[in-house]
Design a protein around this motif. Structure first.
Motif, mmCIF file in Angstrom:
data_model
loop_
_atom_site.group_PDB
_atom_site.id
_atom_site.type_symbol
_atom_site.label_atom_id
_atom_site.label_comp_id
_atom_site.label_asym_id
_atom_site.label_seq_id
_atom_site.Cartn_x
_atom_site.Cartn_y
_atom_site.Cartn_z
ATOM 1 N N PHE A 1 42.093 53.152 35.594
ATOM 2 C CA PHE A 1 41.411 51.928 35.175
ATOM 3 C C PHE A 1 42.227 50.787 35.783
ATOM 4 C CE2 PHE A 1 39.634 49.175 31.654
ATOM 5 C CZ PHE A 1 38.310 49.473 31.926
ATOM 6 N N HIS A 2 41.570 49.690 36.145
ATOM 7 C CA HIS A 2 42.279 48.676 36.930
ATOM 8 C C HIS A 2 42.426 47.367 36.157
ATOM 9 C CE1 HIS A 2 40.470 51.643 39.616
ATOM 10 N NE2 HIS A 2 41.617 51.527 40.264
ATOM 11 N N TRP A 3 43.396 46.529 36.591
ATOM 12 C CA TRP A 3 43.650 45.283 35.851
ATOM 13 C C TRP A 3 42.413 44.393 35.836
ATOM 14 C CZ3 TRP A 3 47.222 45.446 32.493
ATOM 15 C CH2 TRP A 3 48.402 46.134 32.716
ATOM 16 N N GLY A 4 41.646 44.405 36.948
ATOM 17 C CA GLY A 4 40.423 43.583 36.989
ATOM 18 C C GLY A 4 39.454 44.012 35.887
ATOM 19 N N GLU A 5 39.337 45.332 35.689
ATOM 20 C CA GLU A 5 38.428 45.839 34.641
ATOM 21 C C GLU A 5 38.980 45.496 33.257
ATOM 22 O OE1 GLU A 5 36.705 49.972 36.071
ATOM 23 O OE2 GLU A 5 38.787 49.779 36.677
ATOM 24 N N ILE A 6 40.300 45.567 33.132
ATOM 25 C CA ILE A 6 40.913 45.212 31.836
ATOM 26 C C ILE A 6 40.580 43.755 31.517
ATOM 27 C CG2 ILE A 6 43.129 44.808 30.653
ATOM 28 C CD1 ILE A 6 43.364 47.637 31.004
ATOM 29 N N GLU A 7 40.774 42.897 32.491
ATOM 30 C CA GLU A 7 40.489 41.460 32.274
ATOM 31 C C GLU A 7 39.054 41.290 31.765
ATOM 32 O OE1 GLU A 7 40.478 38.270 35.646
ATOM 33 O OE2 GLU A 7 38.492 38.728 34.856
ATOM 34 N N HIS A 8 38.106 41.932 32.457
ATOM 35 C CA HIS A 8 36.706 41.788 32.094
ATOM 36 C C HIS A 8 36.457 42.246 30.646
ATOM 37 C CE1 HIS A 8 32.384 42.063 32.244
ATOM 38 N NE2 HIS A 8 32.480 43.330 31.848
ATOM 39 N N HIS A 9 36.973 43.426 30.303
ATOM 40 C CA HIS A 9 36.692 43.975 28.965
ATOM 41 C C HIS A 9 37.436 43.224 27.861
ATOM 42 C CE1 HIS A 9 34.084 47.196 30.223
ATOM 43 N NE2 HIS A 9 34.901 47.422 31.231
ATOM 44 N N VAL A 10 38.644 42.755 28.164
ATOM 45 C CA VAL A 10 39.377 41.992 27.143
ATOM 46 C C VAL A 10 38.627 40.692 26.843
ATOM 47 C CG1 VAL A 10 41.501 40.680 26.723
ATOM 48 C CG2 VAL A 10 41.640 42.986 27.649
ATOM 49 N N MET A 11 38.198 40.022 27.912
ATOM 50 C CA MET A 11 37.511 38.742 27.701
ATOM 51 C C MET A 11 36.206 38.933 26.934
ATOM 52 S SD MET A 11 39.300 36.324 28.637
ATOM 53 C CE MET A 11 40.575 37.264 27.982
ATOM 54 N N SER A 12 35.428 39.953 27.339
ATOM 55 C CA SER A 12 34.138 40.092 26.642
ATOM 56 C C SER A 12 34.361 40.561 25.205
ATOM 57 C CB SER A 12 33.168 40.985 27.408
ATOM 58 O OG SER A 12 33.751 42.211 27.651
ATOM 59 N N SER A 13 35.419 41.332 24.970
ATOM 60 C CA SER A 13 35.678 41.770 23.600
ATOM 61 C C SER A 13 36.060 40.578 22.704
ATOM 62 C CB SER A 13 36.788 42.818 23.620
ATOM 63 O OG SER A 13 37.175 43.109 22.331
ATOM 64 N N PHE A 14 36.918 39.684 23.237
ATOM 65 C CA PHE A 14 37.318 38.536 22.420
ATOM 66 C C PHE A 14 36.185 37.515 22.262
ATOM 67 C CE2 PHE A 14 41.940 39.611 23.182
ATOM 68 C CZ PHE A 14 42.184 39.900 21.848
ATOM 69 N N LYS A 15 35.181 37.583 23.152
ATOM 70 C CA LYS A 15 34.032 36.689 22.937
ATOM 71 C C LYS A 15 33.158 37.245 21.809
ATOM 72 C CE LYS A 15 34.103 34.354 27.290
ATOM 73 N NZ LYS A 15 33.995 34.614 28.710
ATOM 74 N N ARG A 16 33.084 38.580 21.733
ATOM 75 C CA ARG A 16 32.297 39.200 20.645
ATOM 76 C C ARG A 16 33.046 39.109 19.311
ATOM 77 N NH1 ARG A 16 31.121 42.786 24.638
ATOM 78 N NH2 ARG A 16 32.856 44.141 24.129
ATOM 79 N N ASN A 17 34.365 39.307 19.369
ATOM 80 C CA ASN A 17 35.173 39.305 18.135
ATOM 81 C C ASN A 17 36.293 38.280 18.287
ATOM 82 O OD1 ASN A 17 33.903 41.940 17.297
ATOM 83 N ND2 ASN A 17 34.986 42.583 19.136
ATOM 84 N N PRO A 18 35.972 36.986 18.174
ATOM 85 C CA PRO A 18 36.985 35.974 18.494
ATOM 86 C C PRO A 18 38.150 35.958 17.507
ATOM 87 C CG PRO A 18 34.837 34.979 18.031
ATOM 88 C CD PRO A 18 34.699 36.422 17.746
ATOM 89 N N LEU A 19 39.295 35.509 18.022
ATOM 90 C CA LEU A 19 40.455 35.287 17.155
ATOM 91 C C LEU A 19 40.273 33.947 16.455
ATOM 92 C CD1 LEU A 19 43.329 36.376 19.599
ATOM 93 C CD2 LEU A 19 42.164 37.752 17.867
ATOM 94 N N GLU A 20 40.947 33.807 15.323
ATOM 95 C CA GLU A 20 40.801 32.558 14.557
ATOM 96 C C GLU A 20 41.545 31.414 15.236
ATOM 97 O OE1 GLU A 20 42.093 33.281 10.550
ATOM 98 O OE2 GLU A 20 40.734 34.992 10.400
ATOM 99 N N GLN A 21 41.056 30.220 15.056
ATOM 100 C CA GLN A 21 41.721 28.994 15.513
ATOM 101 C C GLN A 21 42.150 29.038 16.973
ATOM 102 O OE1 GLN A 21 41.886 26.131 13.866
ATOM 103 N NE2 GLN A 21 40.662 27.180 12.334
#
Ligand SMILES: CCCCCCCCCCCCCCCC(=O)SCCNC(=O)CCNC(=O)[C@H](O)C(C)(C)COP(=O)(O)OP(=O)(O)OC[C@H]1O[C@@H](n2cnc3c(N)ncnc32)[C@H](O)[C@@H]1OP(=O)(O)O
Ligand SMILES: NC(=O)C1=CN([C@@H]2O[C@H](COP(=O)(O)OP(=O)(O)OC[C@H]3O[C@@H](n4cnc5c(N)ncnc54)[C@H](OP(=O)(O)O)[C@@H]3O)[C@@H](O)[C@H]2O)C=CC1
Length: 518
Positions: free
Chosen positions: A316-336
């Motif tokens: 799995f590659h860093w580019g794919e990690i970036e994509h999945h991390v970003m979309s995951s935090f958009k679905r489940n955002p952190l507070e503040q």
């Protein structure tokens, strides 16, 4: 052959680093999947005003142990903390405890280490190399020891591109280095550290490589296994998906990106991101303990090394990690969140510097100005400086590829019974990366930041507010720049009038044609 759980039944196990990230998961898994294990002796030091007993009982209250607690509410009776400071002579274990340990311990798991990349060389040597030597000395006095498992790192030899499951010659003879640094002042050691570590990026990987050599030297007297995990991340399946409790490695980067603080980082999109879930590492470690002990009489006197990595098996590659991390935090955002999560990785140095200026330093400056004006203490620039230091130390690992041979991991898997393969699963071919990254991000939210999942709607609302602020800010900025530009240049004014009249003509044309068709 006896199964893994049957092997550990009635055994006394000694664990160092049990209060750390991997140590905790090891203790939990042993108690849960090997319920007949006799006693776990944990070498623990008092810390931050807490005695070692208090630390261990706090650890056992943590959520990680919920499943064990359900199965066996009295599991704490199997745990015996032993006071030990690993950087002290003879590990600062009392003579009574030495007596007790030497008479009954059957297996040792050595997890303790300093994993800081900026650790002064002397301290890293003391803990990662000298303490390992002292533990090996203690191990040799143990009458019933069957296996010594040392946790190293896949990056111990990161100065090589291809890494086999062998112990490479040390950069320097560990004993000679220890002797020569002993009399030197810390400032001198600090000055010569870059020369000593050579083509390794930090004192951590350097001292872990030396530790492997120290371990190998004793392999004719002890049955030894060395585990080399790559970048250890949140749990994949056990005891529940996404468990993580620290900011180390990628976790801190994910959190900083999820909070909208980190917007740019140097990494190679196409390089393999060799993450390995912590439960996989621990399952392999326990299986290696079992294998080392069971085959101790048939082994040639050499430590068996297990590269515990994913890149060669399920990349799995860093580019794919970036994509999945970003979309995951958009679905489940952190507070503040400070800004909407939108981090990008680039391997271009200049591009990264540009985005640091525009997306890190400029917003930090504005926010600190706002804090100052509202009578509060400015803090954003300080946070960014710390973040830049941290990611600067990680970039070496996210910008290049390594190839690890993992034959011993496959060999070990082939020796497990179908039942053990399920209970001690370390087959990373089954790992679904997008699902894993989603659980990892949720895990950082729940277990590192202690945020409640029920607050997600409010966090989403906050992101919408941030988006509106950004739109308003961008519009005002555009109008402002344009006004300044127009005021100064006749050509800009001409273009502006031309565009406005063109828009007007288009509008009139559409209005006229729609009247005709009606
Ligand atoms: C979306 C993008 C995708 C791309 C994503 C690429 C990821 C690319 C990962 C490569 C990863 C390689 C990993 C190699 C593989 C091993 O070998 S694994 C061993 C890993 N070891 C580490 O990760 C240790 C690295 N950390 C360190 O060396 C030190 O923590 C640092 C970074 C030098 C910081 O030192 P420091 O400034 O003294 O700070 P420290 O006391 O550690 O912590 C201060 C505070 O910051 C927090 N903190 C610590 N680290 C961080 C962090 N990274 N972030 C935020 N906060 C942090 C702490 O929790 C602490 O909080 P408080 O207790 O003050 O509330
Ligand atoms: N995390 C990762 O990504 C990777 C880790 N590894 C290796 O795995 C092992 C465990 O790492 P991890 O769990 O992440 O590390 P942690 O930093 O979470 O844990 C380190 C452990 O070592 C103990 N320790 C440190 N100094 C001393 C000391 N002077 N005396 C007694 N105990 C001490 C700590 O105890 P205390 O709580 O008292 O500080 C803690 O229990 C290490 O050997 C590391 O090199 C390998 C590859 C990757």
């Amino acid at each position: 052959m006896v199964s893994i759980a049957d092997y550990y039944a009635g055994k006394n196990v000694l664990i160092t680093g049990a209060t750390g990230f991997m140590g905790k998961v090891l203790v939990e898994k042993l108690l849960r999947s090997c319920p007949e294990v006799q006693t776990l002796y944990l070498l623990v030091r008092p810390k931050a005003g807490q005695s070692m007993q208090e630390r261990v009982s706090d650890m056992m209250k943590c959520k990680l142990f919920d499943r064990v607690r359900e199965d066996n509410p009295d599991f704490h009776q199997k745990i015996v903390p032993i006071s030990s400071e690993l950087t002290q002579p003879a590990l600062a274990i009392s003579p009574e405890d030495v007596e007790r340990l030497t008479s009954c311990v059957n297996i040792i798991f050595h997890c303790a280490a300093t994993i800081r990349f900026d650790e002064p060389l002397k301290h890293a040597l003391q803990l990662n190399v000298m303490a390992t030597q002292q533990l090996l000395n203690l191990a040799q006095q143990m009458h019933h020891l069957q296996a010594f498992i040392h946790i190293s790192t896949a990056y111990a030899n990161c100065n090589r591109r291809h890494i086999d499951e062998i112990i490479y010659p040390p950069p320097v003879e560990p004993k000679k280095l220890i002797d020569s640094l002993e009399w030197m002042e810390d400032s001198i050691v600090c000055d010569i550290t870059p020369r000593l570590i050579g083509d390794r990026p930090n004192t951590y990987t350097y001292t872990k490589a030396l530790a492997e050599c120290v371990v190998q030297k004793e392999s004719s007297k002890l049955s030894i296994g060395i585990i080399r995990p790559s970048i250890v991340g949140a749990s994949w399946q056990e005891p529940f998906p996404g468990w993580i409790d620290n900011f180390n490695g990628p976790s801190g980067v994910f959190i900083a990106a999820g909070k909208g603080i980190l917007r740019t980082m140097r990494a190679n999109n196409d390089a393999v991101a060799d993450l390995i879930p912590v439960d996989v590492v621990i399952n392999l470690t326990l299986a290696a303990g079992w294998y080392t002990a069971v085959h101790r009489l048939t082994f040639p006197p050499a430590a068996l090394v297990y590269n515990c990595t994913t890149g060669g098996i399920n990349p799995f590659h860093w580019g794919e990690i970036e994509h999945h991390v970003m979309s995951s935090f958009k679905r489940n955002p952190l507070e503040q969140a400070f800004r909407r999560p939108n981090a990008n990785i680039t391997s271009n140095y200049l591009m990264n510097q540009y985005w640091i200026l525009v997306s890190h330093k400029f917003p930090a400056l504005i926010y600190d100005l706002y804090l100052r004006l509202s009578g509060q203490k400015p803090q954003m620039m300080r946070i960014f400086n710390r973040l830049h230091k941290a990611i600067g130390l990680l970039e070496y690992f996210s910008s290049q590829d390594w190839e690890w041979n993992s034959e011993n991991m496959n060999m070990l898997m082939s020796h497990l019974s179908p039942e053990d393969r399920k209970t001690f699963n370390f087959d990373v071919r089954q790992l679904n990366w997008p699902e894993y990254i989603e659980n990892y991000c949720i895990g950082t939210k729940k277990y590192v930041l202690n945020e409640d999942m029920s607050d997600i709607p409010a966090a989403r609302q906050h992101l919408r507010k941030l988006r509106n602020i950004r739109y308003t800010f961008n519009t005002l900025l555009l109008v402002f720049i344009w006004r300044v530009f127009i005021a100064r240049s006749q050509m800009a004014r001409n273009i502006w009038y031309f565009v406005v009249s063109l828009c007007f003509k288009f509008l009139s044309y559409f209005r006229a044609s729609s009247t005709l068709t009606n």
